[in-house]
Design a protein around this motif. Structure first.
Motif, mmCIF file in Angstrom:
data_model
loop_
_atom_site.group_PDB
_atom_site.id
_atom_site.type_symbol
_atom_site.label_atom_id
_atom_site.label_comp_id
_atom_site.label_asym_id
_atom_site.label_seq_id
_atom_site.Cartn_x
_atom_site.Cartn_y
_atom_site.Cartn_z
ATOM 1 N N UNK A 356 0.854 -1.184 0.000
ATOM 2 C CA UNK A 356 0.000 0.000 0.000
ATOM 3 C C UNK A 356 0.899 1.246 0.000
ATOM 4 N N UNK A 357 1.431 1.607 -1.185
ATOM 5 C CA UNK A 357 2.426 2.690 -1.245
ATOM 6 C C UNK A 357 1.852 4.097 -1.204
ATOM 7 N N UNK A 358 0.531 4.256 -1.242
ATOM 8 C CA UNK A 358 -0.040 5.591 -1.393
ATOM 9 C C UNK A 358 0.339 6.524 -0.245
ATOM 10 N N UNK A 359 0.393 6.011 0.979
ATOM 11 C CA UNK A 359 0.723 6.881 2.121
ATOM 12 C C UNK A 359 2.116 7.479 1.954
ATOM 13 N N UNK A 360 3.081 6.655 1.525
ATOM 14 C CA UNK A 360 4.441 7.156 1.330
ATOM 15 C C UNK A 360 4.495 8.138 0.166
ATOM 16 N N UNK A 361 3.822 7.831 -0.928
ATOM 17 C CA UNK A 361 3.838 8.723 -2.088
ATOM 18 C C UNK A 361 3.312 10.100 -1.702
ATOM 19 N N UNK A 362 2.228 10.144 -0.948
ATOM 20 C CA UNK A 362 1.662 11.429 -0.526
ATOM 21 C C UNK A 362 2.646 12.185 0.369
ATOM 22 N N UNK A 363 3.310 11.470 1.277
ATOM 23 C CA UNK A 363 4.298 12.125 2.145
ATOM 24 C C UNK A 363 5.430 12.728 1.319
ATOM 25 N N UNK A 364 5.932 11.961 0.337
ATOM 26 C CA UNK A 364 7.066 12.440 -0.453
ATOM 27 C C UNK A 364 6.689 13.630 -1.319
ATOM 28 N N UNK A 365 5.469 13.613 -1.863
ATOM 29 C CA UNK A 365 5.063 14.688 -2.751
ATOM 30 C C UNK A 365 4.766 15.991 -2.004
#
Length: 386
Positions: A356-365
């Motif tokens: 579930x990579x969405x949480x990390x992607x949102x943090x990085x962006x």
């Protein structure tokens, strides 16, 4: 004289982890269940890197006897020399013997009451009857519900005229002698255009080295493998479907795992989403049998279930995959260098999730430096996912 059809509530086609998970769940719900497999041995041939997240392994509900190695992090290495090391300092993933894993899951399904029929392939579907060939020659098998767990080149999807996954990648992998840190996977984003290569340690001094590519996979692999030892122990090839098929149910049939295109576009892994989809399919199959309703309207709940579970993750993953197709080697190198700061590495270690990579992607962006690199690609459509 024609054989009389065998009759089941549910027939599962394919005895990999996803098929056995579906068979186990169906049998556990009291359904008369048959799982058929075209090969003579469950777990062979192996067409998987065998790297499972902790969550994916837990979904399989097996013992540790298939575990070969435990992974705590990853090195990402660009062709231009940049690299990062992500170390969670605890087990984040497991390397497994897929043959042993598959067989243990099949044993559990059989214990739950599912029957297995090996060396049997599907050659046709007539109404609610499978036409099969194999060890029992030609054998019709009648079903109320069919679960297609027959992989990326699903025979069931072809026979029913279903639209398939959006993209198919060719994968090649060798088991080799390789001296690397057994606690870390090595990732090579430049090994194949649009995807990546890997070296997964299976034991001290050994690794699985492979890549996936849309075209010219053999040529890319021949160049990539030169980085490593020439001592090949075993070579396998396979197909990776990316992008979910437009409709995952029809004609009394539910499509699960790779047959539905549920492989994760960010990593290529399919066990987590596949096994979860199998359990959703079993629940819907049980409801359909209980209500004696098998029309598409009655089966549409399956799609609602898996979309609510992991649909957004697959959608985001495919958009990231599409973005990756437009990234140059310099773009990849710039991204790796931008991520190589103590605070961003800590963020990756804390929020990184293979499934579930969405949480990390949102943090990085949210980080200006990362957002600047991705802004041109985000304007092409990624923003709609947030």
């Amino acid at each position: 004289m024609a054989s009389q059809p065998m009759t089941y509530d549910v027939v599962v086609v394919g005895a990999g982890p996803v098929g056995s998970a579906a068979a186990s769940a169906c049998a556990g719900l009291g359904l008369k269940t048959l799982c058929i497999e075209e090969h003579g041995t469950i777990g062979y041939p192996v067409q998987c890197a065998g790297l499972l997240s902790n969550a994916a392994f837990a979904e399989c509900r097996v013992s540790d006897r298939s575990v070969l190695n435990r992974i705590s992090g990853a090195r990402v290495l660009s062709a231009k020399g940049s690299g990062i090391l992500v170390d969670a300092k605890k087990t984040k993933a497991l390397v497994v013997d897929r043959g042993a894993l598959d067989r243990e899951m099949a044993e559990h399904a059989a214990h739950d009451g599912a029957e297995y029929l090996l060396r049997t392939s599907v050659c046709g579907i007539r109404d609610n009857t499978l036409l099969t060939r194999g060890i029992h020659r030609e054998q019709p098998i009648s079903f109320k519900m069919l679960i297609a767990a027959d992989g990326p080149r699903s025979t069931i999807a072809r026979l029913l005229g279903m639209q398939r996954a959006k993209v198919f990648l060719a994968g090649i992998q060798e088991d080799i002698l390789h001296q690397g840190d057994p606690g870390f996977v090595e990732l090579y984003p430049d090994a194949a255009p649009g995807f990546f290569g890997w070296a997964i340690p299976t034991a001290p001094g050994r690794a699985r080295v492979g890549l996936c590519a849309r075209t010219h996979a053999h040529e890319h692999f021949a160049a990539f493998i030169k980085k490593f030892s020439s001592s090949s122990v075993h070579l396998v090839t396979g197909t990776l479907p990316l992008g979910v098929m437009p409709k995952t149910y029809a004609h009394r049939t539910l499509f699960v795992g790779d047959a539905a295109g549920f492989a994760k576009p960010t990593s290529g892994g399919g066990i987590y989403t596949g096994v979860r989809s199998a359990r959703h399919a079993a629940a819907v199959a049980a409801e359909a049998c209980a209500r004696n309703r098998f029309d598409d309207a009655g089966l549409s709940g399956y799609e609602r279930r898996w979309k609510a579970d992991f649909g957004n993750e697959l959608a985001l993953g495919f958009r990231l995959f599409e973005m990756r197709q437009h990234m140059s080697g310099q773009d990849v190198d710039d991204l790796i260098r931008a991520l190589n700061t103590p605070d961003l590495l800590q963020t990756i270690e804390e929020f990184g999730d293979m499934d579930r990579p969405s949480a990390l992607v949102k943090k990085l962006l949210l980080r200006p430096g990362i957002l600047r690199l991705f802004k041109p690609l985000m304007q092409a459509g990624l923003r709609s996912l947030f």
